[in-house]
Design an enzyme around this catalytic site. Structure first.
Site, short mmCIF file in Angstrom:
data_model
loop_
_atom_site.label_atom_id
_atom_site.label_comp_id
_atom_site.label_asym_id
_atom_site.label_seq_id
_atom_site.Cartn_x
_atom_site.Cartn_y
_atom_site.Cartn_z
N SER A 177 0.84 -1.20 0.00
CA SER A 177 0.00 0.00 0.00
C SER A 177 0.87 1.25 0.00
O SER A 177 2.07 1.18 0.31
CB SER A 177 -0.86 -0.01 1.28
OG SER A 177 -1.35 1.30 1.58
N TYR B 230 -3.28 0.09 10.04
CA TYR B 230 -3.12 -0.32 8.63
C TYR B 230 -1.70 0.00 8.16
O TYR B 230 -1.03 -0.83 7.53
CB TYR B 230 -4.15 0.43 7.80
CG TYR B 230 -4.24 0.07 6.36
CD1 TYR B 230 -3.61 0.85 5.39
CD2 TYR B 230 -4.98 -1.02 5.94
CE1 TYR B 230 -3.71 0.54 4.03
CE2 TYR B 230 -5.09 -1.34 4.58
CZ TYR B 230 -4.45 -0.55 3.64
OH TYR B 230 -4.55 -0.85 2.30
P1 NAP Z 1 -11.96 -5.06 -0.18
O1 NAP Z 1 -12.82 -4.62 -1.30
O2 NAP Z 1 -12.30 -4.66 1.22
O3 NAP Z 1 -11.82 -6.67 -0.25
C1 NAP Z 1 -11.10 -7.31 0.76
C2 NAP Z 1 -11.33 -8.79 0.57
O4 NAP Z 1 -10.62 -9.51 1.58
C3 NAP Z 1 -12.81 -9.17 0.70
O5 NAP Z 1 -13.13 -10.18 -0.23
C4 NAP Z 1 -12.86 -9.74 2.11
O6 NAP Z 1 -13.85 -10.70 2.29
C5 NAP Z 1 -11.52 -10.43 2.20
N1 NAP Z 1 -11.14 -10.68 3.59
C6 NAP Z 1 -11.06 -9.79 4.60
N2 NAP Z 1 -10.69 -10.41 5.73
C7 NAP Z 1 -10.54 -11.73 5.43
C8 NAP Z 1 -10.18 -12.90 6.18
N3 NAP Z 1 -9.89 -12.82 7.49
N4 NAP Z 1 -10.13 -14.09 5.54
C9 NAP Z 1 -10.45 -14.18 4.23
N5 NAP Z 1 -10.81 -13.12 3.46
C10 NAP Z 1 -10.84 -11.91 4.07
O7 NAP Z 1 -10.45 -4.59 -0.39
P2 NAP Z 1 -9.73 -4.05 -1.71
O8 NAP Z 1 -9.88 -2.58 -1.83
O9 NAP Z 1 -10.10 -4.95 -2.86
O10 NAP Z 1 -8.21 -4.32 -1.28
C11 NAP Z 1 -7.63 -5.58 -1.48
C12 NAP Z 1 -6.21 -5.45 -0.95
O11 NAP Z 1 -5.59 -4.31 -1.55
C13 NAP Z 1 -6.15 -5.23 0.56
O12 NAP Z 1 -5.01 -5.89 1.08
C14 NAP Z 1 -5.97 -3.71 0.67
O13 NAP Z 1 -5.31 -3.35 1.87
C15 NAP Z 1 -5.09 -3.45 -0.51
N6 NAP Z 1 -5.10 -2.09 -1.03
C16 NAP Z 1 -6.28 -1.51 -1.42
C17 NAP Z 1 -6.22 -0.23 -1.97
C18 NAP Z 1 -7.43 0.50 -2.44
O14 NAP Z 1 -7.29 1.69 -2.81
N7 NAP Z 1 -8.59 -0.12 -2.46
C19 NAP Z 1 -5.00 0.43 -2.14
C20 NAP Z 1 -3.84 -0.21 -1.68
C21 NAP Z 1 -3.91 -1.47 -1.14
P3 NAP Z 1 -15.27 -10.23 2.89
O15 NAP Z 1 -15.93 -9.41 1.84
O16 NAP Z 1 -15.99 -11.53 3.17
O17 NAP Z 1 -14.98 -9.44 4.15
C1 GCO Z 2 -6.84 5.33 3.21
C2 GCO Z 2 -6.98 4.39 2.04
C3 GCO Z 2 -5.64 3.80 1.70
C4 GCO Z 2 -5.80 2.86 0.53
C5 GCO Z 2 -4.50 2.28 0.13
C6 GCO Z 2 -3.55 3.33 -0.35
O1 GCO Z 2 -7.70 5.31 4.09
O2 GCO Z 2 -5.83 6.04 3.20
O3 GCO Z 2 -7.90 3.35 2.34
O4 GCO Z 2 -5.14 3.12 2.80
O5 GCO Z 2 -6.63 1.82 0.85
O6 GCO Z 2 -3.94 1.46 1.11
O7 GCO Z 2 -2.46 2.64 -0.93
#
Ligand code: NAP
Ligand code: GCO
Ligand code: CA
Length: 262
Positions: free
Chosen positions: A148, A161
């Protein structure tokens, strides 16, 4: 050796993408499938796994879904054994499952802090530990941890986080260091601010964070899950066999940029 685009293909490989019913995980799994990989994913509940299987089918992808909590080591160990028996040895692991809790640190309970670290840091350790022995036996593998911006930067309300994602960056480097000798490459993908359900609260209803992120991003836009697909396929493929311990930030330039002058 002559350059070949075949090195970017994943035919014959089995990829486990954790938490890939929707969001980033789903898009990454879809891209790996289109590059030739067989997709295995998990979620916490059977109903979500069933929804996920249907969503993959709608994209023309036959995915294998399993119900397990990535923080539960015995459940993970059992699931990996079941996957190896039913689908095959995992060649590519994407540690994608993750949660965030946006709470000012001094208002955050230790339980909430622990839960975020448990899913975002302890679980990638647990799942990688479960798949590495068979990767060693098979002669190699690929592990990609979804890091992230918060692996490098802090901001208000995301202390747990950021601590977890900073730790995940170092876990990535350590797996690379310890298991590179077995032809296992462990790298990270560091998404910038991506349009997903997780960031919807920051993007919608005129939230000031939206303009803030646009001013911090040279590309002047939020990322899409599709922006992450190519870099992930690269790190999952033979083309990156000498890339190890690296976090590839896919952030439109945020980490390079001081931000647009107001
Ligand atoms: P999301 O939409 O919240 O999806 C997270 C997924 O992880 C969901 O399918 C959730 O299942 C599953 N999950 C959570 N806890 C779990 C557990 N204990 N066991 C099994 N499955 C679990 O998140 P996202 O935005 O797609 O992000 C995916 C990854 O990218 C995460 O690691 C996040 O930190 C990272 N990330 C996201 C962003 C962003 O801008 N969105 C940026 C940087 C990094 P449920 O739906 O059943 O809870
Ligand atoms: C926040 C956002 C970020 C993104 C991502 C950025 O609250 O700042 O959720 O944490 O999810 O991780 O890379
Ligand atoms: Ca799609």
């Amino acid at each position: 050796m002559e350059f070949s685009l075949e090195d970017y293909k994943l035919d014959g490989k089995i990829a486990l993408v954790t938490g890939a019913t929707y969001g980033i995980g789903f898009e990454l799994a879809s891209a790996l499938a289109k590059a030739g990989a067989t997709i295995v994913f998990n979620d916490l509940k059977q109903e979500f796994v069933a929804k996920g299987i249907a969503a993959y089918k709608a994209e023309g992808i036959k995915a294998y879904g399993y119900v397990f909590d990535v923080t539960d080591e015995s459940a993970v160990q059992a699931a990996i054994k079941q996957i190896e028996a039913e689908v095959g040895v995992i060649d590519i692991l994407i540690n994608n499952a993750g949660i965030i809790k946006r709470i000012p640190m001094i208002e955050m309970s230790a339980a909430d802090f622990r839960q975020v670290v448990d899913v975002d840091l302890n679980a990638p350790f647990i799942v990688a530990k479960a798949v590495i022995p068979s990767m060693i036996e098979k002669g190699g593998g690929k592990i990609i941890n979804i890091c992230s911006m918060m692996s490098e930067l802090g901001r208000e309300t995301v202390s747990a986080y950021a601590a977890a994602k900073g730790g995940l960056k170092m876990l990535t480097k350590n797996i690379a260091s310890e298991y590179g000798q077995y032809n296992i490459q462990c790298n990270g993908i560091g998404p910038g601010y991506i349009e997903t359900p997780q960031t919807a609260p920051l993007r919608e209803n005129g939230h000031p964070f939206n303009d803030f992120i646009l001013a911090k991003t040279p590309a002047n836009r939020w990322g899409t899950t599709y922006d992450l697909a190519g870099p992930t396929v690269f790190l999952a493929s033979k083309a990156s066999d000498f890339v190890n311990g690296h976090v590839l930030y896919v952030d439109g330039g945020i980490l390079a940029y001081i931000g647009k002058q107001p």
